[in-house]
Design a protein around this motif. Structure first.
Motif, PDB file in Angstrom:
ATOM      1  N   GLU A  13       0.824  -1.206   0.000  1.00 45.91           N
ATOM      2  CA  GLU A  13       0.000   0.000   0.000  1.00 45.91           C
ATOM      3  C   GLU A  13       0.861   1.260   0.000  1.00 45.91           C
ATOM      4  O   GLU A  13       0.569   2.232  -0.718  1.00 45.91           O
ATOM      5  N   LEU A  14       1.911   1.254   0.816  1.00 50.48           N
ATOM      6  CA  LEU A  14       2.784   2.423   0.880  1.00 50.48           C
ATOM      7  C   LEU A  14       3.493   2.645  -0.455  1.00 50.48           C
ATOM      8  O   LEU A  14       3.648   3.779  -0.909  1.00 50.48           O
ATOM      9  N   ARG A  15       3.915   1.562  -1.089  1.00 51.98           N
ATOM     10  CA  ARG A  15       4.567   1.691  -2.397  1.00 51.98           C
ATOM     11  C   ARG A  15       3.619   2.294  -3.432  1.00 51.98           C
ATOM     12  O   ARG A  15       4.045   3.079  -4.289  1.00 51.98           O
ATOM     13  N   ALA A  16       2.334   1.930  -3.353  1.00 47.79           N
ATOM     14  CA  ALA A  16       1.363   2.462  -4.297  1.00 47.79           C
ATOM     15  C   ALA A  16       1.083   3.938  -4.039  1.00 47.79           C
ATOM     16  O   ALA A  16       0.870   4.712  -4.981  1.00 47.79           O
ATOM     17  N   ARG A  17       1.087   4.339  -2.769  1.00 49.30           N
ATOM     18  CA  ARG A  17       0.735   5.723  -2.411  1.00 49.30           C
ATOM     19  C   ARG A  17       1.918   6.669  -2.449  1.00 49.30           C
ATOM     20  O   ARG A  17       1.745   7.885  -2.528  1.00 49.30           O
ATOM     21  N   PHE A  18       3.141   6.123  -2.376  1.00 49.66           N
ATOM     22  CA  PHE A  18       4.344   6.951  -2.402  1.00 49.66           C
ATOM     23  C   PHE A  18       5.253   6.458  -3.528  1.00 49.66           C
ATOM     24  O   PHE A  18       6.223   5.731  -3.291  1.00 49.66           O
ATOM     25  N   PRO A  19       4.944   6.817  -4.767  1.00 50.71           N
ATOM     26  CA  PRO A  19       5.750   6.344  -5.903  1.00 50.71           C
ATOM     27  C   PRO A  19       7.188   6.846  -5.815  1.00 50.71           C
ATOM     28  O   PRO A  19       7.467   7.899  -5.239  1.00 50.71           O
ATOM     29  N   GLU A  20       8.085   6.051  -6.380  1.00 48.33           N
ATOM     30  CA  GLU A  20       9.518   6.352  -6.425  1.00 48.33           C
ATOM     31  C   GLU A  20      10.153   6.397  -5.032  1.00 48.33           C
ATOM     32  O   GLU A  20      11.187   7.027  -4.830  1.00 48.33           O
ATOM     33  N   ARG A  21       9.525   5.728  -4.070  1.00 45.61           N
ATOM     34  CA  ARG A  21      10.050   5.706  -2.704  1.00 45.61           C
ATOM     35  C   ARG A  21      10.186   4.271  -2.193  1.00 45.61           C
ATOM     36  O   ARG A  21      10.179   4.037  -0.987  1.00 45.61           O
TER      37      ARG A  21
END
Length: 380
Positions: A13-21
């Motif tokens: 979920e975090l990867r989807a909401r914070f791209p390039e991170r």
């Protein structure tokens, strides 16, 4: 070892909401699991605070935030002095809503603070205590996240800098689709809720991840290779990094470490951001050459796409020529990665899969843009 399914869901979920991170997210979660601290270096507006808030909410943790300045004083972090206690000759802080009650702490512009605040933070990071009326009082701190746009300038700041096991340099989003995602999305958060009890249970599981002799041998080889390049980290830093390696293996669902887990040390072993590329090359070459090769292929693809986008507002003909070259390069790089995946380990394949997905997205973005704005036939 079965990784907690909700932890994996939170990561996704975090990867989807914070791209390039992706690296920052994985590193932050691993750091929390081993009870260490993270420094985020970059300009304002790079989602540093938003990411930490989302992680804290997911664990139901108490988060304390403060923007530090040259005039910040310890009472801003620990709470004001109790007037009632002062009347009796005691120097006791009223800690309600302050750092002594927090599980996670976010200190923005952390190196702007003066020596009294920095010395207070060093003790919190090292010992998880603060002095209240001269007596050490334990705090429930799990991890402290420092955010800064400037690196240390003096010895006191350097001592604090050394307490951050992981250090990430962040920049503004590069890909148009990433910016579009962020602009269109609501305030970033995560739907998955784990709770502090689940976090404690996962932290207790980290020492049970077997630290293999193969991993230790690779760490020694890596340390020697770094020294040959003039990149030296303290013995204390190397010792602490092994627990982070165990946490990385746990996140990967493994019961024991392997040399590939040392990849997480890329953001442990640099002292200045300009050293990171050299560190990444040494680590990649020695402990995960397949994944390192995949990363280089991905970086070449990013560069090709960025060159095309940079020409767009300046020169239509040059843009079309560069875009056509970039589309062919991106497609060829995906084919290279697919071939590379055949000889990769399970964890290296996961990295390759992420790289393939990003290259395909870069290709699709560039193809759509050329088609929509320039009338060029899209290469499927």
């Amino acid at each position: 070892m079965q990784v907690h399914p909700q932890l994996q869901q939170l990561r996704d979920e975090l990867r989807a909401r914070f791209p390039e991170r992706q690296d920052v997210i994985d590193g932050a979660l691993a750091t929390i699991l081993c009870g260490e601290h993270v420094l985020l270096v970059g300009p304002p507006g790079t989602a540093k605070s938003g990411l930490i808030r989302a992680i804290a909410r997911a664990f139901g943790a108490v988060l304390f935030e403060r923007l530090l300045t040259r005039t910040s004083i310890p009472e801003e972090l620990l709470g004001p002095m109790s007037l009632h206690a002062l009347d009796k000759g005691h120097f006791t802080h009223v800690t309600t809503g302050m750092i002594p009650e927090a599980h996670f702490v976010l200190m923005d512009q952390i190196f702007a603070a003066g020596s009294p605040v920095i010395n207070l933070l060093i003790r919190l990071l090292d010992e998880r205590v603060f002095l209240n009326d001269g007596a050490p009082v334990p705090v429930p701190l799990v991890s402290l996240f420092g955010a800064t746009s400037e690196l240390p300038e003096n010895g006191t700041q350097e001592h604090l800098f050394d307490r951050f096991l992981l250090r990430f340099e962040l920049d503004y989003l590069q890909r148009p689709s990433s910016l579009r995602t962020v602009l269109a999305a609501p305030e970033p958060t995560a739907a998955t809720m784990l709770g502090m009890e689940a976090l404690s249970a996962m932290q207790e599981a980290i020492p049970n991840v077997k630290l293999t002799e193969e991993t230790l041998d690779a760490a020694v080889v890596l340390r020697d290779a770094m020294k040959e390049e003039g990149l030296v980290a303290s013995d204390r830093r190397w010792k602490k990094s092994l627990r982070l390696v165990q946490a990385a293996a746990f996140l990967a669902g493994e019961a024991q470490t392997c040399p590939e887990d040392l990849t997480t040390l890329v953001d442990v072993l640099w002292h200045h951001p300009r050293e990171r590329e050299r560190v990444a090359r040494i680590v990649g070459r020695l402990v995960n050459p397949v994944a390192f090769q995949a990363g280089e292929i991905l970086e070449d693809g990013r560069e090709a796409a960025a060159k095309a986008h940079a020409l767009k507002p300046q020169h239509r003909r040059a843009y079309l020529a560069q875009a056509a070259r970039a589309l062919l390069i991106l497609r060829a790089q995906v084919e290279m990665l697919v071939r590379l995946s055949g000889s990769a380990s399970r964890r290296a394949r996961a990295i390759i899969d992420d790289a393939v997905a990003e290259l395909n997205e870069l290709h699709a973005e560039l193809a759509r843009d050329v088609h929509a704005n320039q009338g060029l036939k899209v290469l499927k």
